[in-house]
Scaffold this motif. Structure first.
Motif, PDB file in Angstrom:
ATOM      1  N   ASP A 174      82.668  70.820  67.399  1.00 21.18           N
ATOM      2  CA  ASP A 174      84.046  70.663  67.893  1.00 21.18           C
ATOM      3  C   ASP A 174      84.914  70.217  66.729  1.00 21.18           C
ATOM      4  OD1 ASP A 174      85.963  70.790  69.809  1.00 21.18           O
ATOM      5  OD2 ASP A 174      85.462  68.903  70.774  1.00 21.18           O
ATOM      6  N   PRO A 175      85.874  70.947  66.234  1.00 22.53           N
ATOM      7  CA  PRO A 175      86.373  72.220  66.753  1.00 22.53           C
ATOM      8  C   PRO A 175      85.718  73.428  66.097  1.00 22.53           C
ATOM      9  CG  PRO A 175      87.850  71.430  65.070  1.00 22.53           C
ATOM     10  CD  PRO A 175      86.744  70.403  65.204  1.00 22.53           C
ATOM     11  N   VAL A 176      86.060  74.594  66.631  1.00 21.76           N
ATOM     12  CA  VAL A 176      85.673  75.877  66.061  1.00 21.76           C
ATOM     13  C   VAL A 176      86.917  76.409  65.364  1.00 21.76           C
ATOM     14  CG1 VAL A 176      84.871  78.202  66.590  1.00 21.76           C
ATOM     15  CG2 VAL A 176      84.057  76.273  67.958  1.00 21.76           C
ATOM     16  N   GLU A 177      86.806  76.686  64.065  1.00 20.01           N
ATOM     17  CA  GLU A 177      87.963  77.189  63.312  1.00 20.01           C
ATOM     18  C   GLU A 177      87.866  78.705  63.228  1.00 20.01           C
ATOM     19  OE1 GLU A 177      88.697  75.143  59.663  1.00 20.01           O
ATOM     20  OE2 GLU A 177      88.440  73.180  60.603  1.00 20.01           O
ATOM     21  N   VAL A 178      88.948  79.376  63.625  1.00 19.99           N
ATOM     22  CA  VAL A 178      88.966  80.834  63.707  1.00 19.99           C
ATOM     23  C   VAL A 178      90.239  81.394  63.083  1.00 19.99           C
ATOM     24  CG1 VAL A 178      87.580  80.859  65.822  1.00 19.99           C
ATOM     25  CG2 VAL A 178      90.054  80.845  65.993  1.00 19.99           C
ATOM     26  N   THR A 179      90.220  82.697  62.816  1.00 22.96           N
ATOM     27  CA  THR A 179      91.407  83.421  62.391  1.00 22.96           C
ATOM     28  C   THR A 179      91.696  84.474  63.453  1.00 22.96           C
ATOM     29  OG1 THR A 179      90.863  83.095  60.067  1.00 22.96           O
ATOM     30  CG2 THR A 179      92.454  84.824  60.573  1.00 22.96           C
ATOM     31  N   VAL A 180      92.890  84.404  64.044  1.00 24.11           N
ATOM     32  CA  VAL A 180      93.314  85.340  65.084  1.00 24.11           C
ATOM     33  C   VAL A 180      94.663  85.912  64.675  1.00 24.11           C
ATOM     34  CG1 VAL A 180      93.911  85.612  67.510  1.00 24.11           C
ATOM     35  CG2 VAL A 180      92.188  83.953  66.851  1.00 24.11           C
ATOM     36  N   ARG A 181      94.739  87.230  64.560  1.00 24.91           N
ATOM     37  CA  ARG A 181      96.002  87.906  64.219  1.00 24.91           C
ATOM     38  C   ARG A 181      96.648  87.334  62.953  1.00 24.91           C
ATOM     39  NH1 ARG A 181      97.389  90.866  68.910  1.00 24.91           N
ATOM     40  NH2 ARG A 181      96.284  90.107  70.724  1.00 24.91           N
ATOM     41  N   GLY A 182      95.810  86.947  61.980  1.00 25.88           N
ATOM     42  CA  GLY A 182      96.308  86.427  60.715  1.00 25.88           C
ATOM     43  C   GLY A 182      96.607  84.939  60.712  1.00 25.88           C
ATOM     44  N   TYR A 183      96.435  84.263  61.835  1.00 24.14           N
ATOM     45  CA  TYR A 183      96.687  82.822  61.918  1.00 24.14           C
ATOM     46  C   TYR A 183      95.374  82.062  61.955  1.00 24.14           C
ATOM     47  CZ  TYR A 183     101.458  84.061  63.154  1.00 24.14           C
ATOM     48  OH  TYR A 183     102.735  84.564  63.130  1.00 24.14           O
ATOM     49  N   GLU A 184      95.306  80.971  61.194  1.00 22.32           N
ATOM     50  CA  GLU A 184      94.124  80.121  61.187  1.00 22.32           C
ATOM     51  C   GLU A 184      94.303  79.036  62.241  1.00 22.32           C
ATOM     52  OE1 GLU A 184      93.634  78.824  57.173  1.00 22.32           O
ATOM     53  OE2 GLU A 184      93.058  80.815  56.493  1.00 22.32           O
ATOM     54  N   LEU A 185      93.374  78.977  63.196  1.00 21.12           N
ATOM     55  CA  LEU A 185      93.478  78.057  64.318  1.00 21.12           C
ATOM     56  C   LEU A 185      92.219  77.230  64.477  1.00 21.12           C
ATOM     57  CD1 LEU A 185      94.758  80.647  66.944  1.00 21.12           C
ATOM     58  CD2 LEU A 185      96.165  79.049  65.650  1.00 21.12           C
ATOM     59  N   SER A 186      92.358  76.062  65.077  1.00 17.33           N
ATOM     60  CA  SER A 186      91.224  75.249  65.492  1.00 17.33           C
ATOM     61  C   SER A 186      91.208  75.250  67.009  1.00 17.33           C
ATOM     62  CB  SER A 186      91.365  73.809  64.983  1.00 17.33           C
ATOM     63  OG  SER A 186      91.243  73.774  63.585  1.00 17.33           O
ATOM     64  N   VAL A 187      90.060  75.584  67.573  1.00 17.79           N
ATOM     65  CA  VAL A 187      89.919  75.686  69.020  1.00 17.79           C
ATOM     66  C   VAL A 187      88.886  74.668  69.483  1.00 17.79           C
ATOM     67  CG1 VAL A 187      89.327  77.236  70.919  1.00 17.79           C
ATOM     68  CG2 VAL A 187      90.410  78.140  68.881  1.00 17.79           C
ATOM     69  N   ARG A 188      89.229  73.923  70.522  1.00 20.02           N
ATOM     70  CA  ARG A 188      88.278  72.961  71.078  1.00 20.02           C
ATOM     71  C   ARG A 188      87.066  73.688  71.643  1.00 20.02           C
ATOM     72  NH1 ARG A 188      92.365  69.461  74.678  1.00 20.02           N
ATOM     73  NH2 ARG A 188      93.454  71.418  74.657  1.00 20.02           N
ATOM     74  N   LYS A 189      85.917  73.021  71.582  1.00 22.83           N
ATOM     75  CA  LYS A 189      84.679  73.605  72.068  1.00 22.83           C
ATOM     76  C   LYS A 189      84.798  74.003  73.546  1.00 22.83           C
ATOM     77  CE  LYS A 189      79.916  72.052  72.622  1.00 22.83           C
ATOM     78  NZ  LYS A 189      79.030  70.964  72.297  1.00 22.83           N
ATOM     79  N   ALA A 190      85.422  73.150  74.354  1.00 27.39           N
ATOM     80  CA  ALA A 190      85.580  73.462  75.781  1.00 27.39           C
ATOM     81  C   ALA A 190      86.434  74.702  75.983  1.00 27.39           C
ATOM     82  CB  ALA A 190      86.201  72.272  76.495  1.00 27.39           C
ATOM     83  N   ASP A 191      87.460  74.889  75.142  1.00 27.95           N
ATOM     84  CA  ASP A 191      88.303  76.089  75.239  1.00 27.95           C
ATOM     85  C   ASP A 191      87.554  77.315  74.747  1.00 27.95           C
ATOM     86  OD1 ASP A 191      90.237  74.359  76.127  1.00 27.95           O
ATOM     87  OD2 ASP A 191      91.517  74.529  74.347  1.00 27.95           O
ATOM     88  N   ALA A 192      86.738  77.166  73.688  1.00 29.63           N
ATOM     89  CA  ALA A 192      85.975  78.283  73.141  1.00 29.63           C
ATOM     90  C   ALA A 192      84.969  78.816  74.149  1.00 29.63           C
ATOM     91  CB  ALA A 192      85.273  77.853  71.862  1.00 29.63           C
ATOM     92  N   GLU A 193      84.481  77.947  75.035  1.00 29.26           N
ATOM     93  CA  GLU A 193      83.533  78.392  76.065  1.00 29.26           C
ATOM     94  C   GLU A 193      84.193  79.313  77.091  1.00 29.26           C
ATOM     95  OE1 GLU A 193      82.001  74.735  77.597  1.00 29.26           O
ATOM     96  OE2 GLU A 193      80.516  74.558  76.004  1.00 29.26           O
ATOM     97  N   CYS A 194      85.507  79.267  77.197  1.00 29.51           N
ATOM     98  CA  CYS A 194      86.254  80.075  78.170  1.00 29.51           C
ATOM     99  C   CYS A 194      86.651  81.438  77.620  1.00 29.51           C
ATOM    100  CB  CYS A 194      87.492  79.322  78.636  1.00 29.51           C
ATOM    101  SG  CYS A 194      87.122  77.824  79.537  1.00 29.51           S
ATOM    102  N   ILE A 195      86.291  81.724  76.385  1.00 24.36           N
ATOM    103  CA  ILE A 195      86.638  83.004  75.773  1.00 24.36           C
ATOM    104  C   ILE A 195      85.378  83.843  75.650  1.00 24.36           C
ATOM    105  CG2 ILE A 195      87.624  84.149  73.761  1.00 24.36           C
ATOM    106  CD1 ILE A 195      89.084  81.479  73.163  1.00 24.36           C
ATOM    107  N   GLU A 196      85.247  84.870  76.477  1.00 23.42           N
ATOM    108  CA  GLU A 196      84.084  85.758  76.427  1.00 23.42           C
ATOM    109  C   GLU A 196      84.296  86.792  75.342  1.00 23.42           C
ATOM    110  OE1 GLU A 196      82.941  87.512  80.147  1.00 23.42           O
ATOM    111  OE2 GLU A 196      83.363  85.648  81.226  1.00 23.42           O
ATOM    112  N   VAL A 197      83.267  87.003  74.509  1.00 24.76           N
ATOM    113  CA  VAL A 197      83.373  87.940  73.390  1.00 24.76           C
ATOM    114  C   VAL A 197      82.221  88.932  73.436  1.00 24.76           C
ATOM    115  CG1 VAL A 197      84.602  86.311  71.918  1.00 24.76           C
ATOM    116  CG2 VAL A 197      82.113  86.404  71.826  1.00 24.76           C
ATOM    117  N   GLU A 198      82.377  90.024  72.696  1.00 25.37           N
ATOM    118  CA  GLU A 198      81.299  91.021  72.580  1.00 25.37           C
ATOM    119  C   GLU A 198      80.969  91.253  71.133  1.00 25.37           C
ATOM    120  OE1 GLU A 198      83.892  95.042  73.051  1.00 25.37           O
ATOM    121  OE2 GLU A 198      83.164  94.141  74.895  1.00 25.37           O
TER     122      GLU A 198
END
Length: 73
Positions: A49-73
Motif C-alpha cells: 500500500d500504495p500501488v504506483e501506476v501510470t494511467v493515460r500518461g499520469y503517475e498515480l498512487s492507488v490505495r490497496k483497497a481501491d486497487a482490489e476493485c479494478i479488474e484487469v486482464e
C-alpha cells in the motif's frame, strides 16, 4: 478475477471492469481508470500500500483497497 493489486510490477495490464460502487467508482473514473484503458504498474510499496501506476500518461498512487476493485486482464 485478477485485480490491479495482483498484477506484477513492470507489466502493462488492461482494465476489464471497475467493481466499486458509488463514490469509489466515481473516484476511480476521475483518476482515469475506465474500461479498456491500459495501466502500467510502476512500483508496489513493501507492504502493498500504495500501488504506483501510470494511467493515460499520469503517475498515480492507488490505495490497496481501491486497487482490489479494478479488474484487469
Amino acid at each position: 478475477m485478477k485485480s490491479l493489486k495482483d498484477a506484477a510490477v513492470g507489466t502493462t495490464v488492461k482494465v476489464k471492469r471497475l467493481a466499486g460502487e458509488g463514490a469509489l467508482r466515481r473516484r476511480l473514473m476521475d483518476m482515469g481508470f475506465t474500461n479498456g484503458c491500459e495501466v502500467f504498474i510502476r512500483k508496489v510499496a513493501p507492504l502493498g500500500d500504495p500501488v504506483e501506476v501510470t494511467v493515460r500518461g499520469y503517475e498515480l498512487s492507488v490505495r490497496k483497497a481501491d486497487a482490489e476493485c479494478i479488474e484487469v486482464e
